[in-house]
Scaffold this motif. Structure first.
Motif, PDB file in Angstrom:
ATOM      1  N   SER A 224     -11.423  -6.488  -3.694  1.00 35.09           N
ATOM      2  CA  SER A 224     -11.113  -5.899  -2.272  1.00 35.09           C
ATOM      3  C   SER A 224     -10.006  -7.021  -1.515  1.00 35.09           C
ATOM      4  CB  SER A 224     -12.394  -6.075  -1.514  1.00 35.09           C
ATOM      5  OG  SER A 224     -12.314  -5.535  -0.049  1.00 35.09           O
TER       6      SER A 224
ATOM      7  N   THR B  24     -12.293   4.262  -5.707  1.00 32.24           N
ATOM      8  CA  THR B  24     -11.568   3.286  -4.793  1.00 32.24           C
ATOM      9  C   THR B  24     -11.367   4.259  -3.501  1.00 32.24           C
ATOM     10  OG1 THR B  24      -9.891   5.092  -5.598  1.00 32.24           O
ATOM     11  CG2 THR B  24      -9.783   2.953  -7.071  1.00 32.24           C
ATOM     12  N   VAL B  25     -10.923   3.084  -2.642  1.00 31.01           N
ATOM     13  CA  VAL B  25     -10.961   3.629  -1.409  1.00 31.01           C
ATOM     14  C   VAL B  25      -9.942   2.755  -0.319  1.00 31.01           C
ATOM     15  CG1 VAL B  25     -13.079   2.033  -0.777  1.00 31.01           C
ATOM     16  CG2 VAL B  25     -12.410   3.883   0.934  1.00 31.01           C
ATOM     17  N   SER B  26      -9.449   3.402   0.717  1.00 35.84           N
ATOM     18  CA  SER B  26      -8.621   2.590   1.639  1.00 35.84           C
ATOM     19  C   SER B  26      -9.355   2.529   2.818  1.00 35.84           C
ATOM     20  CB  SER B  26      -7.370   3.706   1.928  1.00 35.84           C
ATOM     21  OG  SER B  26      -6.860   3.883   0.599  1.00 35.84           O
TER      22      SER B  26
ATOM     23  N   GLY C  88     -10.350   7.192  -9.712  1.00 34.09           N
ATOM     24  CA  GLY C  88     -10.790   7.004  -8.381  1.00 34.09           C
ATOM     25  C   GLY C  88     -10.183   8.316  -7.617  1.00 34.09           C
TER      26      GLY C  88
ATOM     27  N   SER D  70      -1.154   1.897  -7.688  1.00 33.29           N
ATOM     28  CA  SER D  70      -2.610   1.117  -7.146  1.00 33.29           C
ATOM     29  C   SER D  70      -2.209   0.004  -6.400  1.00 33.29           C
ATOM     30  CB  SER D  70      -3.549   0.788  -8.502  1.00 33.29           C
ATOM     31  OG  SER D  70      -4.362  -0.304  -8.120  1.00 33.29           O
TER      32      SER D  70
ATOM     33  N   TYR E 124       0.971  -1.122  -0.002  1.00 36.24           N
ATOM     34  CA  TYR E 124      -0.044  -0.042   0.040  1.00 36.24           C
ATOM     35  C   TYR E 124       0.812   1.384   0.095  1.00 36.24           C
ATOM     36  CZ  TYR E 124      -3.573  -3.356   0.830  1.00 36.24           C
ATOM     37  OH  TYR E 124      -4.168  -4.585   0.731  1.00 36.24           O
TER      38      TYR E 124
ATOM     39  N   GLU F  28      -5.612   1.978  -2.293  1.00 34.39           N
ATOM     40  CA  GLU F  28      -6.710   1.468  -2.296  1.00 34.39           C
ATOM     41  C   GLU F  28      -6.608   0.192  -1.553  1.00 34.39           C
ATOM     42  OE1 GLU F  28      -5.494   1.393  -4.879  1.00 34.39           O
ATOM     43  OE2 GLU F  28      -6.187  -0.473  -5.732  1.00 34.39           O
ATOM     44  N   ASP F  29      -7.474  -0.422  -0.836  1.00 31.99           N
ATOM     45  CA  ASP F  29      -7.780  -1.796  -0.648  1.00 31.99           C
ATOM     46  C   ASP F  29      -9.059  -2.351  -0.897  1.00 31.99           C
ATOM     47  OD1 ASP F  29      -9.281  -0.766   1.399  1.00 31.99           O
ATOM     48  OD2 ASP F  29      -7.890  -0.750   3.289  1.00 31.99           O
ATOM     49  N   ASP F  30      -9.854  -1.402  -1.691  1.00 33.25           N
ATOM     50  CA  ASP F  30     -11.269  -2.016  -1.989  1.00 33.25           C
ATOM     51  C   ASP F  30     -11.484  -0.922  -3.184  1.00 33.25           C
ATOM     52  OD1 ASP F  30     -13.821  -3.361  -1.014  1.00 33.25           O
ATOM     53  OD2 ASP F  30     -14.138  -1.521  -2.306  1.00 33.25           O
ATOM     54  N   ALA F  31     -12.001  -1.554  -4.382  1.00 30.02           N
ATOM     55  CA  ALA F  31     -12.415  -0.834  -5.598  1.00 30.02           C
ATOM     56  C   ALA F  31     -13.718  -1.393  -6.038  1.00 30.02           C
ATOM     57  CB  ALA F  31     -11.297  -0.553  -6.485  1.00 30.02           C
TER      58      ALA F  31
END
Ligand code: NAI
Length: 385
Positions: free
Chosen positions: A251, A221-223, A370, A192, A184, A231-234
């Motif tokens: 995710s 996209t979100v952490s 994102g 990414s 990350y 991001e850990d989820d998209a």
């Protein structure tokens, strides 16, 4: 057919993906494991290589030594697998292609779109195969899905839904663990994290099965773990060049999900559903019909499915055998090139450098979209626009 010589860079002792490559390459007797530079520590690589059966002079300390050592040999390796960390793929793959070797590179093929275009050009100029290990496309029933779409069983494909969501980085208390943190960190991972690591498998599979390429996308996209910069989820919505609409969720915080690669394809005349954790069953729902389970290895499937199935119906086939199918394709492609004959069409399905490049363009489009709160973004590499 004569056996081909195979070499690997990376995939050393304790690595995640090395064993699956060795199993895959060795399974059908098409390749002899002949050379390797397996570890970033020279001594550890030499030692492990010899324990795996490599001759002492072909268990190399690093990839440059391997390139020099193999270049001049009559029995040099026919195919080199690059299974090192992402940031090294470009340099190693390019050097081996330029020296005239065929390469199978791990994903993501490169760190930038420009590097991806460079690899596509280099492979074309050298006249060598550069494949990318979207190994899950080697599953027999994934090949069968592709064949069903291509022969028109579904009619026009309206929508494809792809997922690659797992929960292995969900522990906020573990976010500082060095084995997790680098993924990350933009300095090490690039633009990414989760999409570049897993999302590209799902997006590539959507293209592979539908026979269409992604043209544009919109990404949320979100952490979820706030300390993460990437991001850990998209959630990615996309459009394809044949008119199909795409939805993709990836995710690493989805607790309870294990591997989580799933593909659903919805056409005018039927729908398909396949999950990597139960790869031997494919669910087929014809329009106005009843839900059916297609079993890997049963009679009457496509030539693409038959070619990639090894044990009889009812016996499980799993991930290393899917990788083995990529190697089987490559063995056929290399033999065909040597003999100057056409490749068996059912084997001409290994993912190409062009696919690796398209993935990089998608990675950058996801990062850009994102940041722009989901703005629709061109997802094609400049050289394919
Ligand atoms: P890992 O960290 O478990 O292992 C990497 C191995 O490469 C280690 O043995 C290390 O010593 C060696 N290495 C590092 N730098 C090297 C160098 N310069 N020369 C020679 N050896 C070197 O990594 P993992 O998880 O096996 O991933 C490797 C690659 O495979 C990554 O690009 C990853 O994205 C990809 N991968 C692909 C999967 C797929 O389904 N296609 C699944 C898992 C990983």
């Amino acid at each position: 057919m004569t056996k081909l010589n195979w070499g690997m860079i990376g995939g050393g002792e304790g690595s995640q993906i090395g064993p699956a490559h060795r199993l895959g390459a060795g399974l059908d007797g098409a390749f002899t494991f002949a050379a390797g530079a397996l570890d970033h520590r020279a001594d550890a690589g030499r030692d492990y290589g010899q324990r795996l059966g490599l001759a002492a002079d072909r268990a190399y300390g690093d990839w440059r030594e391997m390139l020099e050592g193999e270049k001049g040999r009559e029995d040099r390796v026919d195919l080199v697998t690059v299974a090192t960390p992402n940031s090294t793929h470009f340099e190693i793959t390019k050097a081996f292609l330029e020296a005239g070797f065929h390469v199978l590179c791990e994903k993501p093929m490169t760190m930038t779109v420009e590097e991806g275009e460079d690899i596509v050009r280099t492979a074309a100029k050298a006249g060598r195969i550069c494949a990318v290990n979207y190994g899950y496309t080697g599953y027999s029933l994934v090949r069968h899905m592709r064949a069903m779409v291509a022969r028109g069983d579904l009619g026009k494909v309206r929508l494809v839904k792809a997922e690659f969501a797992h929960g292995h980085h969900a522990d906020a208390a573990n976010a500082d663990n060095p084995r997790v943190r680098w993924r990350y960190d933009p300095a090490q991972a690039g633009v990414s994290a989760q999409f570049a690591d897993c999302g590209i498998h799902a997006m590539h599979m959507a293209s592979f099965v539908t026979g269409q390429e992604v043209t544009e996308l919109s990404a949320d996209t979100v952490s979820c773990i706030e300390s993460r910069e990437l991001e850990d989820d998209a959630m990615v919505n996309f459009r394809m060049d044949g008119g199909t609409v795409g939805r993709l969720w990836t995710s690493s915080i989805a607790l309870g999900r294990q591997h989580g690669l799933t593909l659903q394809v919805f056409g005018e005349n039927g729908g398909l559903r396949w999950s990597q954790e139960q790869p031997n069953q494919l669910y087929w729902m014809p329009l106005n019909g009843r839900l059916q389970v297609i079993e890997r290895g049963e009679g009457g499937l496509s030539p693409e499915a038959d070619r990639t199935s090894r044990v009889t119906v009812g016996h499980a086939e799993g991930m290393p055998l899917a990788f083995a199918n990529i190697y089987a394709d490559l063995a056929e492609a290399i033999h065909a090139a040597k003999a100057g004959r056409p490749i068996d069409p059912a084997a001409d399905l290994y993912p190409r450098a062009e696919d690796g490049l398209r993935s990089m363009a998608a990675v950058f489009a996801v990062a850009q979209s994102g940041k722009a709160r989901g703005a629709w973004t061109d997802a094609r590499p400049p050289m394919f626009r």
